[in-house]
Design a protein around this motif. Sequence first.
Motif, PDB file in Angstrom:
ATOM      1  N   THR A   5       1.095  -1.230  -0.023  1.00 14.33           N
ATOM      2  CA  THR A   5      -0.035   0.075   0.213  1.00 14.33           C
ATOM      3  C   THR A   5       0.750   1.285   0.108  1.00 14.33           C
ATOM      4  N   ALA A   6       2.010   1.115   0.718  1.00 15.70           N
ATOM      5  CA  ALA A   6       2.912   2.451   0.856  1.00 15.70           C
ATOM      6  C   ALA A   6       3.303   2.670  -0.735  1.00 15.70           C
ATOM      7  N   ALA A   7       3.813   1.543  -1.365  1.00 13.64           N
ATOM      8  CA  ALA A   7       4.222   1.614  -2.916  1.00 13.64           C
ATOM      9  C   ALA A   7       2.951   2.166  -3.692  1.00 13.64           C
ATOM     10  N   ALA A   8       1.789   1.450  -3.260  1.00 11.49           N
ATOM     11  CA  ALA A   8       0.918   1.808  -4.547  1.00 11.49           C
ATOM     12  C   ALA A   8       0.466   3.501  -4.327  1.00 11.49           C
ATOM     13  N   THR A   9       0.562   3.780  -2.876  1.00 13.54           N
ATOM     14  CA  THR A   9       0.084   5.269  -2.730  1.00 13.54           C
ATOM     15  C   THR A   9       1.394   6.084  -3.330  1.00 13.54           C
ATOM     16  N   ALA A  10       2.579   5.611  -3.304  1.00 10.08           N
ATOM     17  CA  ALA A  10       3.661   6.490  -3.648  1.00 10.08           C
ATOM     18  C   ALA A  10       3.348   7.085  -5.162  1.00 10.08           C
ATOM     19  N   SER A  11       3.081   5.926  -6.093  1.00  6.64           N
ATOM     20  CA  SER A  11       2.854   6.375  -7.387  1.00  6.64           C
ATOM     21  C   SER A  11       2.204   5.313  -8.273  1.00  6.64           C
ATOM     22  N   GLN A  12       1.174   5.480  -9.005  1.00  7.22           N
ATOM     23  CA  GLN A  12       0.451   4.491  -9.772  1.00  7.22           C
ATOM     24  C   GLN A  12       1.433   4.146 -11.157  1.00  7.22           C
ATOM     25  N   VAL A  14       4.781   3.732 -11.340  1.00  6.08           N
ATOM     26  CA  VAL A  14       6.173   2.981 -10.914  1.00  6.08           C
ATOM     27  C   VAL A  14       5.754   1.711 -10.185  1.00  6.08           C
ATOM     28  N   ASN A  15       6.495   0.557 -10.865  1.00  8.14           N
ATOM     29  CA  ASN A  15       6.518  -0.877 -10.350  1.00  8.14           C
ATOM     30  C   ASN A  15       7.315  -0.907  -8.857  1.00  8.14           C
ATOM     31  N   SER A  16       7.111  -1.933  -8.584  1.00 12.08           N
ATOM     32  CA  SER A  16       7.936  -2.458  -7.349  1.00 12.08           C
ATOM     33  C   SER A  16       9.334  -2.205  -7.262  1.00 12.08           C
ATOM     34  N   TYR A  17       9.870  -2.328  -8.473  1.00 15.27           N
ATOM     35  CA  TYR A  17      11.261  -2.135  -8.819  1.00 15.27           C
ATOM     36  C   TYR A  17      11.622  -0.917  -8.947  1.00 15.27           C
ATOM     37  N   GLY A  18      10.894   0.053  -9.384  1.00 19.76           N
ATOM     38  CA  GLY A  18      11.332   1.630  -9.484  1.00 19.76           C
ATOM     39  C   GLY A  18      11.237   1.700 -10.934  1.00 19.76           C
ATOM     40  N   CYS A  27       1.624   9.617 -17.204  1.00 19.82           N
ATOM     41  CA  CYS A  27       1.199   9.507 -15.815  1.00 19.82           C
ATOM     42  C   CYS A  27       0.705  10.538 -15.180  1.00 19.82           C
ATOM     43  N   PRO A  28      -0.464  10.261 -14.631  1.00 24.52           N
ATOM     44  CA  PRO A  28      -1.332  11.491 -13.898  1.00 24.52           C
ATOM     45  C   PRO A  28      -0.562  12.140 -12.450  1.00 24.52           C
ATOM     46  N   ASP A  29       0.661  11.162 -12.284  1.00 22.76           N
ATOM     47  CA  ASP A  29       0.858  11.740 -10.981  1.00 22.76           C
ATOM     48  C   ASP A  29       2.062  12.704 -11.431  1.00 22.76           C
ATOM     49  N   TRP A  30       2.559  12.642 -12.583  1.00 20.63           N
ATOM     50  CA  TRP A  30       3.580  13.330 -13.064  1.00 20.63           C
ATOM     51  C   TRP A  30       3.211  14.492 -14.114  1.00 20.63           C
ATOM     52  N   ILE A  31       1.984  14.684 -14.276  1.00 17.60           N
ATOM     53  CA  ILE A  31       1.484  15.881 -15.120  1.00 17.60           C
ATOM     54  C   ILE A  31       1.679  17.152 -14.726  1.00 17.60           C
ATOM     55  N   GLY A  32       1.820  17.444 -13.352  1.00 14.35           N
ATOM     56  CA  GLY A  32       2.050  18.865 -12.763  1.00 14.35           C
ATOM     57  C   GLY A  32       3.352  19.157 -12.868  1.00 14.35           C
TER      58      GLY A  32
END
Length: 182
Positions: A5-12, A14-18, A27-32
Amino acid sequence: MATETAAATASQCVNSYGGAIGLPQLCPDWIGNQIFWLLVTLVIIFFVLSRVALPRIAAVLAERQGTITNDIAAAEDLKVKASEAEAAYEKALADARSNANDIIAETKAGIKADLDQAMAKADAEIAAKTAEGEKAIDEIRANALESVKLVAKDTAKEIVAAMGGKADAKTVDAAVASQMKG
């Protein structure tokens, strides 16, 4: 699960390996962040273009326009000079033709005067030779007539003598003269 959940909340994105999942630019998290850097880049490009490149381009365009305007003005001046030169050439050509026609007329008049003078001289010489010839013909006729009279007188004397008569010169002369008159 807590790590998930911490990785999932960090970014949608990025996978578990970065690593990125799919296309990172969408990616909507990086649009800003992308919009911020896009605006910063556009503002920098705008200032560079407006302060450096566009004034240089405007100066080159203004110089070209000035050169074109000067060339057009020079072409118009040359066109006017060419038309003036053509008019001067046409006038000189017309003057030359007129002068040539005057020279031709003078030459014809001189030749006609010389010809008339030569004709008058030839006519005078012909008339003088004709008069001399007629005078010579008249002399020849007169001499021929006298010769015919002499021959006729001699012949008449000989004929009368051959027939046994005696003719005196006065009678023979009167007979020949009456026959010559017709």
